[in-house]
Motif scaffolding. Structure first.
Motif, PDB file in Angstrom:
ATOM      1  N   GLU A 139      57.635 103.188  35.825  1.00  0.00           N
ATOM      2  CA  GLU A 139      57.905 103.762  34.523  1.00  0.00           C
ATOM      3  C   GLU A 139      57.130 105.071  34.370  1.00  0.00           C
ATOM      4  OE1 GLU A 139      56.507 100.323  32.288  1.00  0.00           O
ATOM      5  OE2 GLU A 139      58.522 100.185  31.442  1.00  0.00           O
ATOM      6  N   THR A 140      57.550 105.878  33.385  1.00  0.00           N
ATOM      7  CA  THR A 140      56.871 107.126  33.083  1.00  0.00           C
ATOM      8  C   THR A 140      56.141 106.971  31.762  1.00  0.00           C
ATOM      9  OG1 THR A 140      58.575 108.387  34.235  1.00  0.00           O
ATOM     10  CG2 THR A 140      57.197 109.595  32.680  1.00  0.00           C
ATOM     11  N   ARG A 141      54.895 107.446  31.698  1.00  0.00           N
ATOM     12  CA  ARG A 141      54.125 107.352  30.456  1.00  0.00           C
ATOM     13  C   ARG A 141      54.270 108.661  29.687  1.00  0.00           C
ATOM     14  NH1 ARG A 141      47.857 105.555  29.898  1.00  0.00           N
ATOM     15  NH2 ARG A 141      47.695 106.934  31.689  1.00  0.00           N
ATOM     16  N   PHE A 142      54.661 108.551  28.415  1.00  0.00           N
ATOM     17  CA  PHE A 142      54.820 109.692  27.536  1.00  0.00           C
ATOM     18  C   PHE A 142      53.696 109.703  26.504  1.00  0.00           C
ATOM     19  CE2 PHE A 142      59.006 109.085  29.262  1.00  0.00           C
ATOM     20  CZ  PHE A 142      59.467 110.372  29.446  1.00  0.00           C
ATOM     21  N   PHE A 143      53.198 110.890  26.186  1.00  0.00           N
ATOM     22  CA  PHE A 143      52.126 111.062  25.212  1.00  0.00           C
ATOM     23  C   PHE A 143      52.606 111.906  24.042  1.00  0.00           C
ATOM     24  CE2 PHE A 143      50.032 110.689  29.358  1.00  0.00           C
ATOM     25  CZ  PHE A 143      49.145 109.665  29.102  1.00  0.00           C
ATOM     26  N   THR A 144      52.038 111.650  22.853  1.00  0.00           N
ATOM     27  CA  THR A 144      52.237 112.482  21.674  1.00  0.00           C
ATOM     28  C   THR A 144      50.861 112.712  21.066  1.00  0.00           C
ATOM     29  OG1 THR A 144      54.393 111.492  21.244  1.00  0.00           O
ATOM     30  CG2 THR A 144      53.377 112.712  19.434  1.00  0.00           C
ATOM     31  N   CYS A 145      50.462 113.963  20.945  1.00  0.00           N
ATOM     32  CA  CYS A 145      49.145 114.305  20.418  1.00  0.00           C
ATOM     33  C   CYS A 145      49.004 113.780  18.989  1.00  0.00           C
ATOM     34  CB  CYS A 145      48.960 115.817  20.439  1.00  0.00           C
ATOM     35  SG  CYS A 145      47.371 116.353  19.755  1.00  0.00           S
ATOM     36  N   THR A 146      47.849 113.190  18.688  1.00  0.00           N
ATOM     37  CA  THR A 146      47.608 112.658  17.348  1.00  0.00           C
ATOM     38  C   THR A 146      47.347 113.769  16.336  1.00  0.00           C
ATOM     39  OG1 THR A 146      45.259 112.382  17.835  1.00  0.00           O
ATOM     40  CG2 THR A 146      46.690 110.455  18.175  1.00  0.00           C
ATOM     41  N   GLU A 147      47.059 114.979  16.805  1.00  0.00           N
ATOM     42  CA  GLU A 147      46.788 116.100  15.897  1.00  0.00           C
ATOM     43  C   GLU A 147      47.995 116.997  15.683  1.00  0.00           C
ATOM     44  OE1 GLU A 147      44.018 116.931  14.056  1.00  0.00           O
ATOM     45  OE2 GLU A 147      43.328 114.933  14.619  1.00  0.00           O
TER      46      GLU A 147
END
Length: 107
Positions: free
Chosen positions: A89-97
């Protein structure tokens, strides 16, 4: 999807028969069997979900991850299967700021 009885390789549909790309074995196609097969053809892509009004605690797990846009060190993350099932699988990130989105293998 069909697999060759002789060598186990995946077969391709050609002119009403299944043909093995490895050993050349052929087998007649069966419309009744094929009607129960699941294909990606004609499937819709998943809908984009607007999370702009969702509270931070409802967004999901966070982790230490450096945002390439604003330098923040915290991001929400999620795992998605975007390639074949035999690949990770691929891990996706979304900045909390700043809400910038990136995936783990982006540079």
């Amino acid at each position: 999807m069909e697999f060759c009885d002789d060598c186990g390789s995946m077969m391709k549909a050609e002119d009403g028969v299944w043909v093995c790309g490895s050993c050349g074995a052929e087998r007649a196609r069966d419309a009744a069997d094929e009607s129960s097969m699941v294909t990606t053809q004609g499937q819709e892509e998943s809908e984009i979900v607007d999370t702009s009004e969702v509270e931070a605690e409802d967004m999901g797990p966070t982790t230490d991850a450096h945002c390439p846009e604003c330098g923040n060190d915290r991001a929400f993350w999620e795992m998605k299967q975007i390639r074949a099932a035999d690949e990770s699988e691929t891990r996706f990130f979304t900045c909390t700021e700043c809400d910038h989105k990136w995936r783990e293998d982006d540079h």
